[in-house]
Design an enzyme around this catalytic site. Structure first.
Site, PDB file in Angstrom:
ATOM      1  N   ASN A   9       0.840  -1.210   0.000  1.00 21.09           N
ATOM      2  CA  ASN A   9       0.000   0.000   0.000  1.00 21.09           C
ATOM      3  C   ASN A   9       0.873   1.258   0.000  1.00 21.09           C
ATOM      4  O   ASN A   9       0.695   2.155   0.820  1.00 21.09           O
ATOM      5  CB  ASN A   9      -0.962  -0.015   1.192  1.00 21.09           C
ATOM      6  CG  ASN A   9      -2.060   1.032   1.061  1.00 21.09           C
ATOM      7  OD1 ASN A   9      -2.216   1.668   0.016  1.00 21.09           O
ATOM      8  ND2 ASN A   9      -2.824   1.222   2.116  1.00 21.09           N
ATOM      9  N   GLU A  35       1.122  -2.936  -5.252  1.00 19.93           N
ATOM     10  CA  GLU A  35       0.661  -1.580  -4.928  1.00 19.93           C
ATOM     11  C   GLU A  35       1.834  -0.702  -4.463  1.00 19.93           C
ATOM     12  O   GLU A  35       1.801  -0.108  -3.395  1.00 19.93           O
ATOM     13  CB  GLU A  35      -0.481  -1.603  -3.908  1.00 19.93           C
ATOM     14  CG  GLU A  35      -1.368  -0.373  -4.040  1.00 19.93           C
ATOM     15  CD  GLU A  35      -2.646  -0.429  -3.199  1.00 19.93           C
ATOM     16  OE1 GLU A  35      -3.382   0.585  -3.254  1.00 19.93           O
ATOM     17  OE2 GLU A  35      -2.915  -1.426  -2.509  1.00 19.93           O
ATOM     18  N   ASP A 153      -1.933  -9.902  -4.423  1.00 20.04           N
ATOM     19  CA  ASP A 153      -3.219  -9.450  -3.913  1.00 20.04           C
ATOM     20  C   ASP A 153      -4.239  -9.722  -5.007  1.00 20.04           C
ATOM     21  O   ASP A 153      -4.298  -9.005  -5.997  1.00 20.04           O
ATOM     22  CB  ASP A 153      -3.142  -7.959  -3.573  1.00 20.04           C
ATOM     23  CG  ASP A 153      -4.479  -7.376  -3.150  1.00 20.04           C
ATOM     24  OD1 ASP A 153      -5.458  -8.135  -3.033  1.00 20.04           O
ATOM     25  OD2 ASP A 153      -4.538  -6.144  -2.957  1.00 20.04           O
ATOM     26  N   ASN A 155      -7.419  -9.578  -4.556  1.00 23.40           N
ATOM     27  CA  ASN A 155      -8.619  -8.777  -4.293  1.00 23.40           C
ATOM     28  C   ASN A 155      -9.891  -9.626  -4.368  1.00 23.40           C
ATOM     29  O   ASN A 155     -10.946  -9.157  -4.805  1.00 23.40           O
ATOM     30  CB  ASN A 155      -8.701  -7.577  -5.248  1.00 23.40           C
ATOM     31  CG  ASN A 155      -8.170  -6.294  -4.615  1.00 23.40           C
ATOM     32  OD1 ASN A 155      -8.538  -5.950  -3.490  1.00 23.40           O
ATOM     33  ND2 ASN A 155      -7.319  -5.580  -5.325  1.00 23.40           N
ATOM     34  N   HIS A 250      -2.372  -4.668   4.527  1.00 25.19           N
ATOM     35  CA  HIS A 250      -2.152  -6.083   4.269  1.00 25.19           C
ATOM     36  C   HIS A 250      -0.960  -6.557   5.085  1.00 25.19           C
ATOM     37  O   HIS A 250      -0.106  -5.755   5.475  1.00 25.19           O
ATOM     38  CB  HIS A 250      -1.809  -6.322   2.791  1.00 25.19           C
ATOM     39  CG  HIS A 250      -2.883  -5.996   1.814  1.00 25.19           C
ATOM     40  ND1 HIS A 250      -3.573  -6.956   1.099  1.00 25.19           N
ATOM     41  CD2 HIS A 250      -3.375  -4.798   1.387  1.00 25.19           C
ATOM     42  CE1 HIS A 250      -4.437  -6.368   0.292  1.00 25.19           C
ATOM     43  NE2 HIS A 250      -4.348  -5.070   0.444  1.00 25.19           N
TER      44      HIS A 250
END
Length: 258
Positions: A9, A35, A153, A155, A250
């Site tokens: 992130n 990310e 990830d 999602n 995360h």
């Protein structure tokens, strides 16, 4: 071989929270990052070329960045130089820096940041197109004789066990029927969710909202995976969630191969 995957992130944000110390202490041979929200020109020399206590380069780094600033992006840190590092080969997804593939002999390690389908499924079609392309990519690599570890990830929380409140999230992004159907299709094609291969325990999550003290209460989702093709399963020694590692919404996940 130890492979770790982590949606950070924002790699510049996590650098300020001890990312480099964590990386050097992780013992990982390969670290897949999602990310990043940055391109290499925005990163410190330490992030680009991490060095150990003796001043020797500890990891080589590779990045795929989004054209849009401060958005998406993937990276791979590797102790040894891969034979090759490739992107998806599809501008729809490469323009958002969603995939990096590092090849080591006949092993392909993929760092993938699957799109978020967003509220009311605003990007669901894009998400499903990515999922379809990813399955095709994995099938192609396996057909070419590669074993694959698809890290990232996704999602998607696959099953009710994979999120704290499945009933109330059935119409929310990450748990839409179409997304779960794709995970069913992916695993039906033979790909193995390595964490569930070893662990059937509930309340094991990889992402928690920053709101309502969700992480402290362990009200989370398991949306980060390291999936492998069936032929690789006998070589998978363990697959773990590193929930004690902080710095992002995360946590990292880890797989160890013989």
């Amino acid at each position: 071989m130890k492979i770790v995957s982590w949606n950070v992130n924002g790699i510049r944000a996590v650098e300020k929270k001890g990312f480099l110390d964590w990386l050097l202490q992780s013992g990982a041979d390969v670290v897949c990052i999602q990310e990043t929200k940055a391109n290499p020109s925005q990163l410190s020399p330490e992030l680009l070329s991490p060095v150990d206590a003796s001043g020797e380069m500890a990891y080589k780094s590779y990045f795929s960045s989004a054209k849009k600033a401060g958005y998406s992006g993937t990276a791979i840190y590797s102790k040894t130089e891969p034979d090759s590092v490739e992107i998806m080969g599809d501008s729809r997804f490469d323009d958002e820096g969603r995939v990096l593939i590092a090849k080591y002999g006949k092993l392909a390690v993929i760092s993938a940041y699957f799109p978020n389908s967003q509220d009311a499924g605003a990007r669901l079609d894009y998400k499903l197109a990515f999922c379809s392309a990813m399955l095709e990519k994995c099938d192609g690599l396996v057909a070419d004789g590669f074993d694959i570890v698809l890290c990232g990830d996704y999602n998607i929380a696959h099953k009710p066990i994979d999120l704290a409140n499945p009933k109330s999230n059935e119409k929310n992004p990450g748990y839409l029927p179409e997304e779960r159907d794709w995970m069913d299709k992916f695993t039906a094609a033979g790909y193995v969710d390595t964490f569930r291969h070893f662990c059937q325990e509930p309340a094991m999550y990889t992402w928690w909202s920053y709101r309502f003290h969700a992480r402290e209460k362990n009200v989370g989702w398991r949306i980060d995976y390291q999936c492998v093709n069936p032929a690789l399963i006998p070589k998978v020694k363990n697959s773990r969630i590193l929930s004690a590692v902080l710095g992002s919404d995360h946590c990292p996940i880890e797989i160890e191969l013989e």
